[in-house]
Design a protein around this motif. Structure first.
Motif, PDB file in Angstrom:
ATOM      1  N   VAL A 100      37.788  69.406  32.041  1.00 43.70           N
ATOM      2  CA  VAL A 100      37.283  68.668  30.892  1.00 43.70           C
ATOM      3  C   VAL A 100      36.320  67.637  31.467  1.00 43.70           C
ATOM      4  CG1 VAL A 100      37.862  67.226  28.916  1.00 43.70           C
ATOM      5  CG2 VAL A 100      39.478  68.993  29.689  1.00 43.70           C
ATOM      6  N   LYS A 101      35.067  67.692  30.997  1.00 44.64           N
ATOM      7  CA  LYS A 101      34.025  66.837  31.564  1.00 44.64           C
ATOM      8  C   LYS A 101      33.328  66.054  30.458  1.00 44.64           C
ATOM      9  CE  LYS A 101      32.950  70.386  35.011  1.00 44.64           C
ATOM     10  NZ  LYS A 101      31.876  71.243  35.542  1.00 44.64           N
ATOM     11  N   LEU A 102      32.792  64.911  30.837  1.00 46.57           N
ATOM     12  CA  LEU A 102      31.956  64.117  29.941  1.00 46.57           C
ATOM     13  C   LEU A 102      30.561  64.050  30.525  1.00 46.57           C
ATOM     14  CD1 LEU A 102      34.259  61.044  29.177  1.00 46.57           C
ATOM     15  CD2 LEU A 102      34.077  63.204  27.913  1.00 46.57           C
ATOM     16  N   ALA A 103      29.566  64.082  29.643  1.00 48.44           N
ATOM     17  CA  ALA A 103      28.182  63.945  30.092  1.00 48.44           C
ATOM     18  C   ALA A 103      27.367  63.252  29.012  1.00 48.44           C
ATOM     19  CB  ALA A 103      27.571  65.307  30.406  1.00 48.44           C
ATOM     20  N   LYS A 104      26.415  62.466  29.463  1.00 49.23           N
ATOM     21  CA  LYS A 104      25.418  61.881  28.575  1.00 49.23           C
ATOM     22  C   LYS A 104      24.135  62.663  28.792  1.00 49.23           C
ATOM     23  CE  LYS A 104      27.395  57.244  28.513  1.00 49.23           C
ATOM     24  NZ  LYS A 104      27.195  55.823  28.886  1.00 49.23           N
ATOM     25  N   LEU A 105      23.511  63.070  27.684  1.00 52.33           N
ATOM     26  CA  LEU A 105      22.317  63.902  27.740  1.00 52.33           C
ATOM     27  C   LEU A 105      21.150  63.187  27.074  1.00 52.33           C
ATOM     28  CD1 LEU A 105      23.984  67.222  26.500  1.00 52.33           C
ATOM     29  CD2 LEU A 105      24.055  66.206  28.788  1.00 52.33           C
TER      30      LEU A 105
ATOM     31  N   TRP B 201      22.789  63.971  32.326  1.00 51.84           N
ATOM     32  CA  TRP B 201      22.911  65.353  32.776  1.00 51.84           C
ATOM     33  C   TRP B 201      23.809  65.519  33.992  1.00 51.84           C
ATOM     34  CZ3 TRP B 201      21.418  68.418  29.060  1.00 51.84           C
ATOM     35  CH2 TRP B 201      20.384  68.022  28.209  1.00 51.84           C
ATOM     36  N   LYS B 202      24.608  64.518  34.330  1.00 47.96           N
ATOM     37  CA  LYS B 202      25.515  64.613  35.473  1.00 47.96           C
ATOM     38  C   LYS B 202      26.950  64.510  34.960  1.00 47.96           C
ATOM     39  CE  LYS B 202      26.480  62.882  40.048  1.00 47.96           C
ATOM     40  NZ  LYS B 202      26.138  61.886  41.078  1.00 47.96           N
ATOM     41  N   PRO B 203      27.606  65.644  34.704  1.00 42.95           N
ATOM     42  CA  PRO B 203      28.971  65.616  34.165  1.00 42.95           C
ATOM     43  C   PRO B 203      29.968  64.974  35.116  1.00 42.95           C
ATOM     44  CG  PRO B 203      27.998  67.800  33.942  1.00 42.95           C
ATOM     45  CD  PRO B 203      27.100  67.001  34.843  1.00 42.95           C
ATOM     46  N   SER B 204      30.939  64.291  34.532  1.00 45.39           N
ATOM     47  CA  SER B 204      32.054  63.699  35.276  1.00 45.39           C
ATOM     48  C   SER B 204      33.346  64.263  34.712  1.00 45.39           C
ATOM     49  CB  SER B 204      32.045  62.182  35.130  1.00 45.39           C
ATOM     50  OG  SER B 204      30.871  61.635  35.689  1.00 45.39           O
ATOM     51  N   ILE B 205      34.306  64.500  35.580  1.00 46.90           N
ATOM     52  CA  ILE B 205      35.557  65.141  35.197  1.00 46.90           C
ATOM     53  C   ILE B 205      36.567  64.098  34.732  1.00 46.90           C
ATOM     54  CG2 ILE B 205      37.453  66.601  36.015  1.00 46.90           C
ATOM     55  CD1 ILE B 205      35.417  67.495  38.273  1.00 46.90           C
ATOM     56  N   ILE B 206      37.234  64.395  33.591  1.00 45.53           N
ATOM     57  CA  ILE B 206      38.295  63.495  33.109  1.00 45.53           C
ATOM     58  C   ILE B 206      39.648  64.192  32.988  1.00 45.53           C
ATOM     59  CG2 ILE B 206      36.701  61.949  31.919  1.00 45.53           C
ATOM     60  CD1 ILE B 206      37.792  63.225  29.254  1.00 45.53           C
ATOM     61  N   GLY B 207      39.674  65.508  33.167  1.00 42.87           N
ATOM     62  CA  GLY B 207      40.944  66.215  33.056  1.00 42.87           C
ATOM     63  C   GLY B 207      40.836  67.645  33.542  1.00 42.87           C
ATOM     64  N   GLU B 208      42.012  68.239  33.769  1.00 42.55           N
ATOM     65  CA  GLU B 208      42.078  69.628  34.207  1.00 42.55           C
ATOM     66  C   GLU B 208      43.318  70.270  33.606  1.00 42.55           C
ATOM     67  OE1 GLU B 208      41.919  72.228  38.342  1.00 42.55           O
ATOM     68  OE2 GLU B 208      42.183  70.057  38.459  1.00 42.55           O
ATOM     69  N   LEU B 209      43.166  71.492  33.091  1.00 37.53           N
ATOM     70  CA  LEU B 209      44.299  72.227  32.566  1.00 37.53           C
ATOM     71  C   LEU B 209      44.050  73.715  32.684  1.00 37.53           C
ATOM     72  CD1 LEU B 209      44.307  72.418  28.705  1.00 37.53           C
ATOM     73  CD2 LEU B 209      42.429  71.392  29.957  1.00 37.53           C
ATOM     74  N   ASN B 210      45.033  74.430  33.200  1.00 34.56           N
ATOM     75  CA  ASN B 210      44.967  75.893  33.287  1.00 34.56           C
ATOM     76  C   ASN B 210      43.661  76.409  33.882  1.00 34.56           C
ATOM     77  OD1 ASN B 210      47.521  76.087  32.005  1.00 34.56           O
ATOM     78  ND2 ASN B 210      46.518  75.838  30.023  1.00 34.56           N
TER      79      ASN B 210
END
Length: 121
Positions: free
Chosen positions: A30-35, A17-26
């Motif tokens: 863009v985040k990844l999370a394990k739930l 439940w703790k998202p991590s950022i892998i990209g940014e656009l406009n």
């Protein structure tokens, strides 16, 4: 910008439940999370949220129904709509999130799982 290996980036996600950022656009992150298990009821007043299920089955609970999102599928939660994502049977679900950079993790709700200071991986 160089290519991003999403599988390798998921291996760096350590907390549920703790998202991590892998990209940014406009202005979108863009985040990844394990739930795993249940999250918290919340909404985002001004931002839509897109969930792409990379692995597993995600359940998105709304006040009037529950949607099932399987591997390879997406769901877009419109701004202002209260929702509660969860998983079943102790399953670990991996999701990619697309949302505006100013989106607060749990909207106006303060909870022990709220993580507004998300890190790049």
């Amino acid at each position: 910008m160089i290519g991003v290996n999403v599988g390798q980036k998921f291996s760096l996600v350590e907390e549920f439940w703790k998202p991590s950022i892998i990209g940014e656009l406009n202005g979108q992150l863009v985040k990844l999370a394990k739930l795993k298990g249940s999250f918290v009821w919340h909404s985002h007043e001004n931002e839509d949220e897109l969930f792409y299920v990379h692995q597993g089955t995600l359940y998105m609970e709304f006040r009037d129904r529950t949607e099932v999102i399987n591997t390879g599928e997406i769901i877009i939660v419109p701004k202002g709509v209260e929702h509660n994502p969860y998983t079943k049977n102790d399953e670990e679900v991996w999701v990619m999130l697309f949302e505006p950079a100013n989106t607060q993790h749990t909207g106006d709700v303060k909870h022990e799982r709220t993580h507004n200071n998300q890190q790049w991986i």
